[in-house]
Design a protein around this motif. Structure first.
Motif, PDB file in Angstrom:
ATOM      1  N   GLU A  60      11.667   2.572 -25.924  1.00  8.31           N
ATOM      2  CA  GLU A  60      12.161   1.767 -24.804  1.00  8.31           C
ATOM      3  C   GLU A  60      11.962   2.458 -23.456  1.00  8.31           C
ATOM      4  O   GLU A  60      11.464   1.846 -22.504  1.00  8.31           O
ATOM      5  N   LYS A  61      12.368   3.708 -23.348  1.00  2.55           N
ATOM      6  CA  LYS A  61      12.243   4.418 -22.069  1.00  2.55           C
ATOM      7  C   LYS A  61      10.783   4.686 -21.729  1.00  2.55           C
ATOM      8  O   LYS A  61      10.380   4.583 -20.566  1.00  2.55           O
ATOM      9  N   ALA A  62       9.987   5.000 -22.734  1.00  2.00           N
ATOM     10  CA  ALA A  62       8.561   5.240 -22.504  1.00  2.00           C
ATOM     11  C   ALA A  62       7.876   3.963 -22.024  1.00  2.00           C
ATOM     12  O   ALA A  62       7.016   3.993 -21.142  1.00  2.00           O
ATOM     13  N   ARG A  63       8.273   2.820 -22.597  1.00  2.00           N
ATOM     14  CA  ARG A  63       7.701   1.537 -22.176  1.00  2.00           C
ATOM     15  C   ARG A  63       8.167   1.165 -20.763  1.00  2.00           C
ATOM     16  O   ARG A  63       7.396   0.612 -19.973  1.00  2.00           O
ATOM     17  N   ALA A  64       9.402   1.474 -20.446  1.00  2.00           N
ATOM     18  CA  ALA A  64       9.906   1.206 -19.096  1.00  2.00           C
ATOM     19  C   ALA A  64       9.131   2.031 -18.080  1.00  2.00           C
ATOM     20  O   ALA A  64       8.775   1.536 -17.001  1.00  2.00           O
ATOM     21  N   PHE A  65       8.835   3.288 -18.434  1.00  2.00           N
ATOM     22  CA  PHE A  65       8.059   4.134 -17.528  1.00  2.00           C
ATOM     23  C   PHE A  65       6.633   3.605 -17.405  1.00  2.00           C
ATOM     24  O   PHE A  65       6.057   3.601 -16.308  1.00  2.00           O
ATOM     25  N   LEU A  66       6.059   3.113 -18.503  1.00  2.00           N
ATOM     26  CA  LEU A  66       4.728   2.509 -18.461  1.00  2.00           C
ATOM     27  C   LEU A  66       4.729   1.305 -17.517  1.00  2.00           C
ATOM     28  O   LEU A  66       3.810   1.153 -16.703  1.00  2.00           O
ATOM     29  N   ASP A  67       5.743   0.480 -17.607  1.00  2.00           N
ATOM     30  CA  ASP A  67       5.854  -0.670 -16.696  1.00  2.00           C
ATOM     31  C   ASP A  67       5.875  -0.204 -15.244  1.00  2.00           C
ATOM     32  O   ASP A  67       5.217  -0.796 -14.379  1.00  2.00           O
ATOM     33  N   PHE A  68       6.633   0.855 -14.978  1.00  2.00           N
ATOM     34  CA  PHE A  68       6.708   1.414 -13.628  1.00  2.00           C
ATOM     35  C   PHE A  68       5.335   1.900 -13.167  1.00  2.00           C
ATOM     36  O   PHE A  68       4.901   1.597 -12.048  1.00  2.00           O
ATOM     37  N   LEU A  69       4.640   2.644 -14.023  1.00  2.00           N
ATOM     38  CA  LEU A  69       3.309   3.145 -13.666  1.00  2.00           C
ATOM     39  C   LEU A  69       2.352   1.993 -13.361  1.00  2.00           C
ATOM     40  O   LEU A  69       1.609   2.040 -12.368  1.00  2.00           O
ATOM     41  N   GLU A  70       2.385   0.966 -14.198  1.00  2.00           N
ATOM     42  CA  GLU A  70       1.498  -0.184 -13.992  1.00  2.00           C
ATOM     43  C   GLU A  70       1.821  -0.902 -12.681  1.00  2.00           C
ATOM     44  O   GLU A  70       0.914  -1.323 -11.958  1.00  2.00           O
ATOM     45  N   GLU A  71       3.088  -0.990 -12.363  1.00  2.00           N
ATOM     46  CA  GLU A  71       3.482  -1.615 -11.097  1.00  2.00           C
ATOM     47  C   GLU A  71       2.991  -0.802  -9.903  1.00  2.00           C
ATOM     48  O   GLU A  71       2.455  -1.346  -8.934  1.00  2.00           O
ATOM     49  N   MET A  72       3.139   0.514  -9.974  1.00  2.00           N
ATOM     50  CA  MET A  72       2.706   1.373  -8.872  1.00  2.00           C
ATOM     51  C   MET A  72       1.182   1.320  -8.685  1.00  2.00           C
ATOM     52  O   MET A  72       0.691   1.276  -7.557  1.00  2.00           O
ATOM     53  N   VAL A  73       0.451   1.318  -9.785  1.00  2.00           N
ATOM     54  CA  VAL A  73      -1.009   1.229  -9.679  1.00  2.00           C
ATOM     55  C   VAL A  73      -1.403  -0.137  -9.111  1.00  2.00           C
ATOM     56  O   VAL A  73      -2.320  -0.234  -8.289  1.00  2.00           O
ATOM     57  N   GLY A  74      -0.693  -1.172  -9.509  1.00  2.00           N
ATOM     58  CA  GLY A  74      -0.955  -2.495  -8.950  1.00  2.00           C
ATOM     59  C   GLY A  74      -0.748  -2.531  -7.448  1.00  2.00           C
ATOM     60  O   GLY A  74      -1.557  -3.105  -6.704  1.00  2.00           O
ATOM     61  N   ILE A  75       0.303  -1.902  -6.983  1.00  2.00           N
ATOM     62  CA  ILE A  75       0.572  -1.827  -5.547  1.00  2.00           C
ATOM     63  C   ILE A  75      -0.544  -1.053  -4.850  1.00  2.00           C
ATOM     64  O   ILE A  75      -1.016  -1.451  -3.780  1.00  2.00           O
ATOM     65  N   SER A  76      -0.986   0.033  -5.454  1.00  2.00           N
ATOM     66  CA  SER A  76      -2.079   0.821  -4.866  1.00  2.00           C
ATOM     67  C   SER A  76      -3.371   0.009  -4.821  1.00  2.00           C
ATOM     68  O   SER A  76      -4.121   0.086  -3.846  1.00  2.00           O
ATOM     69  N   ARG A  77      -3.647  -0.766  -5.870  1.00  2.00           N
ATOM     70  CA  ARG A  77      -4.840  -1.626  -5.872  1.00  2.00           C
ATOM     71  C   ARG A  77      -4.765  -2.667  -4.759  1.00  2.00           C
ATOM     72  O   ARG A  77      -5.761  -2.957  -4.100  1.00  2.00           O
ATOM     73  N   GLU A  78      -3.590  -3.249  -4.571  1.00  2.00           N
ATOM     74  CA  GLU A  78      -3.410  -4.226  -3.494  1.00  2.00           C
ATOM     75  C   GLU A  78      -3.646  -3.578  -2.137  1.00  2.00           C
ATOM     76  O   GLU A  78      -4.294  -4.165  -1.259  1.00  2.00           O
ATOM     77  N   HIS A  79      -3.131  -2.385  -1.970  1.00  2.00           N
ATOM     78  CA  HIS A  79      -3.325  -1.644  -0.716  1.00  2.00           C
ATOM     79  C   HIS A  79      -4.810  -1.356  -0.511  1.00  2.00           C
ATOM     80  O   HIS A  79      -5.341  -1.541   0.589  1.00  2.00           O
ATOM     81  N   LEU A  80      -5.479  -0.934  -1.565  1.00  2.00           N
ATOM     82  CA  LEU A  80      -6.909  -0.653  -1.485  1.00  2.00           C
ATOM     83  C   LEU A  80      -7.686  -1.911  -1.104  1.00  2.00           C
ATOM     84  O   LEU A  80      -8.603  -1.848  -0.285  1.00  2.00           O
ATOM     85  N   ALA A  81      -7.309  -3.044  -1.657  1.00  2.00           N
ATOM     86  CA  ALA A  81      -7.985  -4.300  -1.328  1.00  2.00           C
ATOM     87  C   ALA A  81      -7.831  -4.632   0.155  1.00  2.00           C
ATOM     88  O   ALA A  81      -8.766  -5.152   0.774  1.00  2.00           O
ATOM     89  N   ARG A  82      -6.681  -4.315   0.719  1.00  2.00           N
ATOM     90  CA  ARG A  82      -6.476  -4.571   2.151  1.00  2.00           C
ATOM     91  C   ARG A  82      -7.295  -3.613   3.012  1.00  2.00           C
ATOM     92  O   ARG A  82      -7.719  -3.969   4.103  1.00  2.00           O
ATOM     93  N   LEU A  83      -7.506  -2.401   2.517  1.00  2.00           N
ATOM     94  CA  LEU A  83      -8.243  -1.390   3.285  1.00  2.00           C
ATOM     95  C   LEU A  83      -9.760  -1.550   3.187  1.00  2.00           C
ATOM     96  O   LEU A  83     -10.482  -1.128   4.083  1.00  2.00           O
ATOM     97  N   THR A  84     -10.218  -2.108   2.084  1.00  2.00           N
ATOM     98  CA  THR A  84     -11.633  -2.118   1.775  1.00  2.00           C
ATOM     99  C   THR A  84     -12.299  -3.387   2.291  1.00  2.00           C
ATOM    100  O   THR A  84     -11.862  -4.488   1.966  1.00  2.00           O
ATOM    101  N   PRO A  85     -13.359  -3.231   3.060  1.00  2.00           N
ATOM    102  CA  PRO A  85     -14.102  -4.410   3.509  1.00  2.00           C
ATOM    103  C   PRO A  85     -14.661  -5.169   2.309  1.00  2.00           C
ATOM    104  O   PRO A  85     -14.989  -4.561   1.283  1.00  2.00           O
ATOM    105  N   PRO A  86     -14.787  -6.498   2.399  1.00  2.00           N
ATOM    106  CA  PRO A  86     -15.283  -7.290   1.273  1.00  2.00           C
ATOM    107  C   PRO A  86     -16.607  -6.794   0.683  1.00  2.00           C
ATOM    108  O   PRO A  86     -16.772  -6.779  -0.525  1.00  2.00           O
TER     109      PRO A  86
END
Length: 72
Positions: A38-64
């Motif tokens: 349970e705790k390991a899966r919760a941490f995995l969810d957190f990691l996936e959320e953080m990487v998703g946020i970073s990908r969104e940020h990268l998309a805003r920074l990166t020209p098409p």
């Protein structure tokens, strides 16, 4: 400056993807040993959320044009 920020965020995404892969391996080991995940899966969810946020940020920074080149 923008190129430095893009490089930094790209590295964050790569590092995060590595952490996600490792966390999935650890969860499989826990499951194989009949241990709670349970705790390991919760941490995995957190990691996936953080990487998703970073990908969104990268998309805003990166020209098409650069986004298309990275996918190739």
């Amino acid at each position: 400056m923008a190129a430095d920020e893009i490089s930094r965020v790209e590295q964050l995404v790569r590092d995060g993807e590595g952490h996600i892969a490792r966390q999935r391996e650890l969860i499989a080991l826990l499951e194989g040993g009949g241990l709670p995940t349970e705790k390991a899966r919760a941490f995995l969810d957190f990691l996936e959320e953080m990487v998703g946020i970073s990908r969104e940020h990268l998309a805003r920074l990166t020209p098409p044009k650069r986004r298309k080149a990275r996918r190739s």
